[in-house]
Design an enzyme around this catalytic site. Structure first.
Site, PDB file in Angstrom:
ATOM      1  N   SER A 195     -12.304  -8.206  -4.238  1.00 29.46           N
ATOM      2  CA  SER A 195     -13.583  -7.930  -4.895  1.00 29.46           C
ATOM      3  C   SER A 195     -13.656  -8.669  -6.219  1.00 29.46           C
ATOM      4  O   SER A 195     -12.625  -8.947  -6.854  1.00 29.46           O
ATOM      5  CB  SER A 195     -13.732  -6.423  -5.149  1.00 29.46           C
ATOM      6  OG  SER A 195     -14.871  -6.142  -5.944  1.00 29.46           O
ATOM      7  N   TYR A 208     -10.489   1.586  -8.177  1.00 28.32           N
ATOM      8  CA  TYR A 208     -10.980   0.557  -7.263  1.00 28.32           C
ATOM      9  C   TYR A 208     -10.566  -0.826  -7.741  1.00 28.32           C
ATOM     10  O   TYR A 208     -10.032  -1.644  -6.967  1.00 28.32           O
ATOM     11  CB  TYR A 208     -12.494   0.649  -7.146  1.00 28.32           C
ATOM     12  CG  TYR A 208     -13.094  -0.346  -6.185  1.00 28.32           C
ATOM     13  CD1 TYR A 208     -12.998  -0.150  -4.815  1.00 28.32           C
ATOM     14  CD2 TYR A 208     -13.746  -1.483  -6.643  1.00 28.32           C
ATOM     15  CE1 TYR A 208     -13.534  -1.059  -3.924  1.00 28.32           C
ATOM     16  CE2 TYR A 208     -14.282  -2.405  -5.767  1.00 28.32           C
ATOM     17  CZ  TYR A 208     -14.182  -2.186  -4.410  1.00 28.32           C
ATOM     18  OH  TYR A 208     -14.708  -3.096  -3.540  1.00 28.32           O
TER      19      TYR A 208
END
Length: 329
Positions: A195, A208
């Site tokens: 990401s 995350y």
């Protein structure tokens, strides 16, 4: 006379240093521009034939979002697909779509990657007889539906463990299962979806962001270890893609749809082992790296502004989550 000579020498030395510095940055940016052009433009016209890696592609988290888009795009390009996810009905729906639309074989494996190490022996058995050419480690999850402090994660004991199992353990264990036979054949491709949140530390997305930087480092190290054995490991770091995780945000110039992103990202295979996946996301990454550096991102001021932004979006996020849940039903 001596002072004038010294001044002239100093000006000459500074001019040489300035010229060398300018040349360095000119060459650096020219090289980066050429690499970007090759990865995101040339690849559109001369993509790698993905069938050369092997007959089957395995995709985790394959029933929605980026995972589903990868599975369908890989089927379009001539591979048979193993779909792995937790919802059996959705698995069969995607499998039926692939078989009817693209004439490819499919297999489905129903499992929940949040459950930890106990699920992998069964997955290994179901993959044992297949020539797996490509593995897409896509499955992933956030620990909250919005930007929150670490201690504000809902049901933190359970949720944090689930995120680590899903985002970290799944990547390492699935790689462990398929990599040995790729090495035996001296051919294979592993695509790990990281990401943009891993490119720099992301307060209020702490867990995350931390799990995704694991994916990035794991991928890049693994590629260095095994590319001499004929196995490529590509790390993909998307920015915002319209999926359930991003509350199906509207597609625009900066936000990609999942199918469009998967198509562009697969084109970069063979051109880059570390990619944003598409040109618009690569440009956003460069802009943020310059305009939003670590020291600003990690500052108290920035965290306060992020908190304020999160509060303004709470109602919209709740409505989006409810709409997504209703759509899935």
């Amino acid at each position: 006379m001596g002072d004038a000579a010294e001044l002239e020498l100093s000006v000459w030395v500074l001019s040489v240093i300035g010229a060398i510095t300018a040349l360095y940055y000119l060459l650096k940016w020219s090289w980066l521009c050429w690499r970007g052009f090759k990865v995101y433009v040339v690849s559109e016209f001369w993509p790698v034939d993905l069938r050369s890696y092997g007959q089957w592609a395995v995709v985790t988290g394959a029933t929605s979002g980026i995972g589903r888009a990868y599975a369908i795009e890989l089927a379009k390009r001539g591979l048979d697909i193993v779909l792995i996810s937790r919802c059996e009905d959705k698995l069969h729906a995607v499998a039926t779509e692939i078989e009817s639309s693209y004439g490819r074989q499919t297999r489905v494996i129903q499992t929940d990657f949040t459950e930890g190490h106990s699920i992998y022996p069964a997955i290994k058995d179901k993959l044992a007889d297949l020539e797996i050419g490509i593995l897409v480690n896509n499955v992933g999850m956030n620990y909250a539906g919005m930007l929150v402090h670490f201690l504000d994660v809902p049901d933190p004991e359970r949720r944090i463990t689930q995120v680590i199992n899903c985002n970290i353990l799944s990547v390492t264990q699935m790689t462990r299962l398929v990599l040995p036979r790729m090495v035996e054949r001296s051919k294979g491709l592993i695509i790990n979806i990281s990401s943009e949140a891993a490119s720099q530390p992301q307060p209020m997305l702490t867990v995350y962001s931390a799990t995704k930087i694991f994916v990035t480092y794991f991928s890049r190290c693994l590629n260095s270890e095994y590319r001499s054995h004929g196995v490529e490991v590509q790390c993909v770091t998307p920015f915002v893609v319209s999926t359930n995780m991003t509350h199906n945000i509207a597609v625009n110039l900066l936000v990609k749809s999942a199918p469009s992103f998967a198509r562009d990202a697969l084109n970069t295979v063979g051109y880059s082992c570390y990619t944003s996946g598409c040109l618009t996301h690569a440009l956003q990454h460069i802009a943020l790296s310059i305009l939003f550096p670590d020291w600003l991102r990690l500052s108290s001021f920035c965290v306060e502004q992020t908190e304020r932004f999160a509060r303004t979006k709470q109602n919209w996020i709740k409505e989006s989550v409810a709409q997504t849940a209703k759509k899935e039903e």
